[in-house]
Design a protein around this motif. Sequence first.
Motif, mmCIF file in Angstrom:
data_model
loop_
_atom_site.group_PDB
_atom_site.id
_atom_site.type_symbol
_atom_site.label_atom_id
_atom_site.label_comp_id
_atom_site.label_asym_id
_atom_site.label_seq_id
_atom_site.Cartn_x
_atom_site.Cartn_y
_atom_site.Cartn_z
ATOM 1 N N ASP A 220 0.821 -1.220 0.000
ATOM 2 C CA ASP A 220 0.000 0.000 0.000
ATOM 3 C C ASP A 220 0.852 1.266 0.000
ATOM 4 O O ASP A 220 0.587 2.205 -0.764
ATOM 5 N N ILE A 221 1.846 1.314 0.866
ATOM 6 C CA ILE A 221 2.680 2.519 0.953
ATOM 7 C C ILE A 221 3.390 2.757 -0.373
ATOM 8 O O ILE A 221 3.490 3.896 -0.855
ATOM 9 N N GLU A 222 3.844 1.691 -0.995
ATOM 10 C CA GLU A 222 4.503 1.815 -2.303
ATOM 11 C C GLU A 222 3.550 2.410 -3.330
ATOM 12 O O GLU A 222 3.961 3.195 -4.201
ATOM 13 N N GLU A 223 2.263 2.048 -3.255
ATOM 14 C CA GLU A 223 1.268 2.605 -4.179
ATOM 15 C C GLU A 223 1.162 4.119 -4.009
ATOM 16 O O GLU A 223 1.124 4.863 -4.995
ATOM 17 N N ALA A 224 1.117 4.578 -2.758
ATOM 18 C CA ALA A 224 1.009 6.015 -2.495
ATOM 19 C C ALA A 224 2.266 6.740 -2.960
ATOM 20 O O ALA A 224 2.188 7.826 -3.554
ATOM 21 N N LEU A 225 3.428 6.151 -2.713
ATOM 22 C CA LEU A 225 4.682 6.784 -3.117
ATOM 23 C C LEU A 225 4.808 6.835 -4.637
ATOM 24 O O LEU A 225 5.327 7.804 -5.193
ATOM 25 N N THR A 226 4.313 5.805 -5.301
ATOM 26 C CA THR A 226 4.313 5.807 -6.764
ATOM 27 C C THR A 226 3.427 6.921 -7.292
ATOM 28 O O THR A 226 3.787 7.627 -8.243
ATOM 29 N N ALA A 227 2.256 7.105 -6.658
ATOM 30 C CA ALA A 227 1.347 8.177 -7.070
ATOM 31 C C ALA A 227 1.972 9.547 -6.831
ATOM 32 O O ALA A 227 1.903 10.443 -7.684
ATOM 33 N N ALA A 228 2.599 9.716 -5.655
ATOM 34 C CA ALA A 228 3.237 10.996 -5.336
ATOM 35 C C ALA A 228 4.348 11.310 -6.329
ATOM 36 O O ALA A 228 4.534 12.463 -6.738
ATOM 37 N N THR A 229 5.084 10.284 -6.724
ATOM 38 C CA THR A 229 6.155 10.467 -7.702
ATOM 39 C C THR A 229 5.595 10.835 -9.068
ATOM 40 O O THR A 229 6.107 11.730 -9.755
ATOM 41 N N ALA A 230 4.521 10.145 -9.451
ATOM 42 C CA ALA A 230 3.962 10.314 -10.796
ATOM 43 C C ALA A 230 3.386 11.697 -11.025
ATOM 44 O O ALA A 230 3.357 12.194 -12.157
ATOM 45 N N ILE A 231 2.906 12.350 -9.943
ATOM 46 C CA ILE A 231 2.249 13.641 -10.113
ATOM 47 C C ILE A 231 3.116 14.799 -9.618
ATOM 48 O O ILE A 231 2.620 15.898 -9.381
ATOM 49 N N GLY A 232 4.417 14.552 -9.471
ATOM 50 C CA GLY A 232 5.332 15.646 -9.165
ATOM 51 C C GLY A 232 5.449 16.583 -10.361
ATOM 52 O O GLY A 232 5.374 16.153 -11.517
ATOM 53 N N ASP A 233 5.635 17.857 -10.094
ATOM 54 C CA ASP A 233 5.700 18.843 -11.181
ATOM 55 C C ASP A 233 6.808 18.537 -12.169
ATOM 56 O O ASP A 233 6.640 18.684 -13.387
#
Length: 277
Positions: A220-233
């Motif tokens: 789960d945490i990896e999923e959130a970190l992947t999302a945070a990475t993907a939507i970085g400016d």
Amino acid sequence: MRLDDLEESQHVEDSRGRGAFGGRSIGIGTIAIALVAMYFGVDPSLVLNIAQQAQPTQSAAVPADSNDPKVKFVSKVLWSTEQVWQALLSGTGRQYTPPALEIFSGATATACGQGQSAMGPFYCPADQKVYIDLSFYQELQDRFKAPGDFAQAYVIAHEVGHHVQNLLGTSEKVQQARQQARSEAVANAYSVRLELQADCYAGVWAHHANQQFRILEEGDIEEALTAATAIGDDTLQKQAQGYAVPDSFTHGSSEQRVHWFKQGLQAGNVNDCNTFK
């Protein structure tokens, strides 16, 4: 993500399927006048447009259908944020008023102007409401390569983080600072700090929601970190134009977004989310 111990929020609304007039009511009498106008060679759309503008905006949102699995998921995640933030703010002597969450399709009227699906999920401080078109979750998986239910939950928790900022007065202070900023780059920097704090608040939610309801499963945490990475400016700009322009960032780089989510997750303390230092 385990949802077994989560209840459903009573603050989820559904405005999907709203009519072409975006929630404004056009009466039978108006339609009859339009037909008469057409008989006399007047464009009936003129009558309808005038009538629509004269009508007060009416909310077409209704309580969401919890039989829809996607709606049920959103409702349960929102409920968990309500429990976490009510407990955290009451511990500081503050009252937590939960935001409403409106599920819409395509476009919707908000107190902050017209909301569009292309904007992604967003929070409007003027009506204290989170807005989301559920098609964004498919885009999160397909375009941003960030699948998973916890990635979806992180998105909601981030927008609720903006609500917390609004309640605490942070959003208003940042808006004033942006208006007084000497340049667009400085104004953008304030926006970045606000967004990163919302990421940190999302991490705080995850920390406490897991303590209270054991929501986290492996990956789960990896999923959130992947999302945070993907939507970085920086990631988004490199995808769009091949390079990044830091002065134009409004949400923060991928590295920053990951850092502040992890900061909130590990500490579980609002005071450790001061991105304005």
